[in-house]
Scaffold this active site. Structure first.
Site, short mmCIF file in Angstrom:
data_model
loop_
_atom_site.label_atom_id
_atom_site.label_comp_id
_atom_site.label_asym_id
_atom_site.label_seq_id
_atom_site.Cartn_x
_atom_site.Cartn_y
_atom_site.Cartn_z
N CYS A 17 -10.08 -5.40 -0.20
CA CYS A 17 -11.17 -4.42 -0.28
C CYS A 17 -11.83 -4.58 -1.67
O CYS A 17 -11.39 -5.38 -2.49
CB CYS A 17 -10.62 -3.01 -0.12
SG CYS A 17 -9.84 -2.39 -1.62
N ASN B 281 0.84 -1.19 0.00
CA ASN B 281 0.00 0.00 0.00
C ASN B 281 0.88 1.26 0.00
O ASN B 281 1.84 1.35 0.76
CB ASN B 281 -0.88 -0.03 1.26
CG ASN B 281 -1.91 1.07 1.27
OD1 ASN B 281 -1.58 2.25 1.24
ND2 ASN B 281 -3.18 0.70 1.33
N HIS C 229 -3.20 0.02 -3.44
CA HIS C 229 -3.28 -0.83 -2.27
C HIS C 229 -2.22 -1.92 -2.43
O HIS C 229 -1.53 -1.97 -3.45
CB HIS C 229 -4.69 -1.42 -2.18
CG HIS C 229 -5.70 -0.49 -1.54
ND1 HIS C 229 -6.96 -0.89 -1.18
CD2 HIS C 229 -5.59 0.81 -1.18
CE1 HIS C 229 -7.59 0.12 -0.63
NE2 HIS C 229 -6.81 1.18 -0.63
N ASP D 229 -8.34 4.90 3.89
CA ASP D 229 -7.92 3.85 2.95
C ASP D 229 -9.06 2.93 2.56
O ASP D 229 -9.02 2.32 1.48
CB ASP D 229 -6.77 3.03 3.56
CG ASP D 229 -5.90 2.41 2.48
OD1 ASP D 229 -5.43 3.15 1.61
OD2 ASP D 229 -5.70 1.18 2.50
N CYS E 180 -9.43 -4.07 -4.74
CA CYS E 180 -8.49 -5.16 -5.00
C CYS E 180 -9.21 -6.43 -5.43
O CYS E 180 -8.72 -7.18 -6.28
CB CYS E 180 -7.62 -5.37 -3.77
SG CYS E 180 -6.64 -3.89 -3.43
N GLU F 270 -2.42 -5.07 -3.07
CA GLU F 270 -2.65 -5.96 -4.21
C GLU F 270 -2.49 -5.24 -5.55
O GLU F 270 -1.91 -5.78 -6.49
CB GLU F 270 -4.06 -6.57 -4.12
CG GLU F 270 -4.33 -7.39 -2.86
CD GLU F 270 -4.90 -6.54 -1.72
OE1 GLU F 270 -4.48 -5.37 -1.54
OE2 GLU F 270 -5.77 -7.05 -0.99
#
Lengths: 149, 149
Positions: free
Chosen positions: A80, A40, A51, A143, A83, A53
């Site tokens: 999330c 991230n 992020h 975030d 991602c 990923e």
């Protein structure tokens, strides 16, 4: 094997925390090779789309679509929506998750779309997140699009 | 009003096509102000996560979560899973789509999650995409994780 690749993701998360960033890391693996790692970058680069990923996928670069389709994404934290969306876009068939105690939003969505989701319940992954959320609750809310900012 | 903001997104898509890139553009608007515009950068920057919508969000920068929650995302093309995921992550309540004739994947998902989705069925948006797909079918497949690479 899961442990070896998850350790790369955890190393990214640890580096993130040492930079004051959200401690989520990831690694993309196909055919036994690591194609990319990432973490991230909200705090470090002011990014709202990198992020763990997505930074990992960006670092892996442009890949032929079939490579994604035989890959596994390792991530220290349950994905999330952004991602998870990347996983669905590129049809990544397997996601191995470090922990989902501190955040969980999309595991049902992924499973409904045929993604093989495994949760390792790793204590270090959860510990890094708990430390970050305690120290920087506002950044964590930002975030994941939560809170009244 | 939709037309004025969609025109900013279309201008981005046109610029993208002139660069040899995927012609998808976007604009993020809140309280009557444009917070950012963006376009797909796969070809231009070798990016796998900067689609029109995500590039737009990245260009808008870090915003307090409540700002997203009163914003509208204009995009020339119906969002892929990555971009729909960004909408859900940041709880963007409205998405105005230029066209969904050449691609559609997530409008049901967005609507199920309470997002107000409007489709303008704009001929120029569709024309830009048709021209790109005809000239560069492999790049388009790559951008939506399709095909055998």
């Amino acid at each position: 094997m899961h442990e070896e690749f998850m350790n790369l993701a955890i190393e990214q998360a640890r580096t993130g925390l040492s930079e004051g960033g959200v401690p989520v890391g990831a690694a993309l693996v196909a055919d036994g090779s690591v194609l990319g790692v990432g973490r991230n970058r909200r705090v470090q680069w002011g990014s709202v789309i990198r992020h763990g990923e997505t930074d990992c996928l960006e670092n892996a670069g442009r890949l032929p679509p079939p490579v994604y389709r035989r890959s596994t994404l390792y991530t220290t934290l349950s994905p999330c929506h952004l991602c998870a969306g990347a996983v669905l876009l590129y049809r990544i068939p397997r996601v191995v998750i470090g922990e989902h105690r501190t955040f969980e939003a999309t595991e049902d969505l992924l499973a409904r779309n045929g993604v093989d989701v495994r949760v390792l319940d790793d204590a270090e992954c959860a510990g890094l997140m708990r430390e970050f959320i305690e120290r920087f609750p506002g950044v964590w809310d930002e975030d994941v699009g939560a809170g009244d900012g």
